[in-house]
Design an enzyme around this catalytic site. Structure first.
Site, short mmCIF file in Angstrom:
data_model
loop_
_atom_site.label_atom_id
_atom_site.label_comp_id
_atom_site.label_asym_id
_atom_site.label_seq_id
_atom_site.Cartn_x
_atom_site.Cartn_y
_atom_site.Cartn_z
N MET A 172 0.85 -1.19 0.00
CA MET A 172 0.00 0.00 0.00
C MET A 172 0.89 1.25 0.00
SD MET A 172 -3.19 -0.97 -0.02
CE MET A 172 -2.60 -2.20 -1.21
N HIS A 173 1.46 1.57 -1.15
CA HIS A 173 2.44 2.65 -1.21
C HIS A 173 1.83 3.99 -0.78
CE1 HIS A 173 5.35 0.01 -3.01
NE2 HIS A 173 4.56 -0.26 -4.03
N ASP A 174 0.98 4.55 -1.61
CA ASP A 174 0.41 5.87 -1.30
C ASP A 174 -0.58 5.84 -0.14
OD1 ASP A 174 2.00 6.79 -3.33
OD2 ASP A 174 0.39 6.83 -4.82
#
Length: 315
Positions: A239-241
């Site tokens: 879940m990068h952003d």
């Protein structure tokens, strides 16, 4: 008495993971979403500024969206449409925007909002940092008026675009270095933590089972990440952003180390690498300029993120 909401601008390049971050921000009771500024990155500016409005329309809110930079401050443009699809959202259905694009430039809006909130404005940046680099160039006094920047970008040990560099920083290293050297307090959610904040396929299925348009949309964006990130030996979709947005909302889920960070802009093989001095004896004279987030309570992160998207069913 209700706690005062935190004013925030989301500076982004939607992008599938930016889209989930926007869904989290749009209905977060803790935030006053003052504006969304779009930058070229995952796909071109015409698509990122469109996608930001499509996602906000999906969220049922009308937040002003302003277009910013269509290309990096320096160097050649690098997109990530091989990950995000030609339209930036993998062709996943989303409504057409219910409101038009704002007329002002993103960097002017950042300056105006920073002044209007009297130093209380935070920025959550989930794309290349070009808009902020231009804002810092045009408005040298901006750092005194920004409370904090929480950004997704960089990595201490590895890259995902080159062996050394993470995409958001690699896409405009000079702008990123301006931000790191600006003096604005920084929280950096690098690959160090985003690869630990993952959703398994079972957890994605739980999210989709909520059945709301927002949860189903988010789950579809995450599903692609499970397959894509198998090459990084991550047991799910990172879940990068959303990780950066969740830090802005619930920092107690995370841990980190205070350190100095900068960006390599010249190296043939290391352009775009974030350079981190947390432990060496040769500390930067500037001292610490960032909190590098490198730990997350993954189970709580998953539950809280699902809970926030579940709240759309109560609207």
């Amino acid at each position: 008495m209700d706690k005062k909401r935190q004013p925030v601008i989301v500076d982004c390049d939607p992008g599938i993971d930016d889209a989930v971050a926007l869904l989290l921000a749009a209905r977060a009771p803790e935030l006053e979403l003052a504006a969304v500024t779009a930058v070229a990155g995952n796909v071109g500016l015409d698509k990122t500024s469109l996608n930001a409005r499509r996602v906000l329309t999906l969220a049922g809110v009308e937040v002003p969206v302003y277009a910013g930079a269509a290309s990096p401050m320096f160097g050649e443009q690098v997109t990530a449409d091989e990950v995000h699809g030609a339209d930036g959202l993998l062709g996943i259905p989303a409504p057409e925007p219910a409101f038009p694009l704002g007329e002002e430039a993103a960097w002017d809006v950042i300056w105006q909002k920073a002044l209007s909130y009297g130093g209380e404005l935070e920025i959550v940046a989930t794309g290349p940092l070009t808009n902020l680099g231009i804002a810092l160039t045009k408005y040298p006094e901006l750092p005194a008026h920004i409370k904090r920047i929480v950004l997704m970008g960089g990595a201490t040990d590895f890259g995902n675009t080159t062996p050394a560099a993470e995409y958001n920083i690699y896409a405009d290293p000079e702008a990123a270095d301006m931000v790191f050297r600006s003096g604005i307090p920084l929280v950096v959610c690098a690959l160090d933590v985003t690869h630990k904040a993952y959703f398994t396929q079972e957890e994605i299925d739980r999210l989709e089972a909520l059945g709301t348009p927002q949860a189903v949309f988010a789950a579809k964006t995450m599903g692609y990440g499970v397959e894509w990130h198998q090459k990084f030996l991550v047991p799910g979709a990172p879940m990068h952003d959303p990780c950066a947005m969740m830090y802005a909302l619930e920092p107690e889920l995370f841990g980190g180390v205070s350190c100095w960070m900068g960006v390599e802009c010249q190296g043939k093989h290391t352009r775009g690498k974030t350079v981190t001095d947390a432990y060496s004896d040769a500390k930067s004279p500037a001292g610490s300029n960032a909190l590098l987030v490198n730990r997350v309570d993954r189970e709580r992160f998953v539950e809280h993120l699902i809970g926030r998207l579940a709240a759309y069913d109560m609207l």
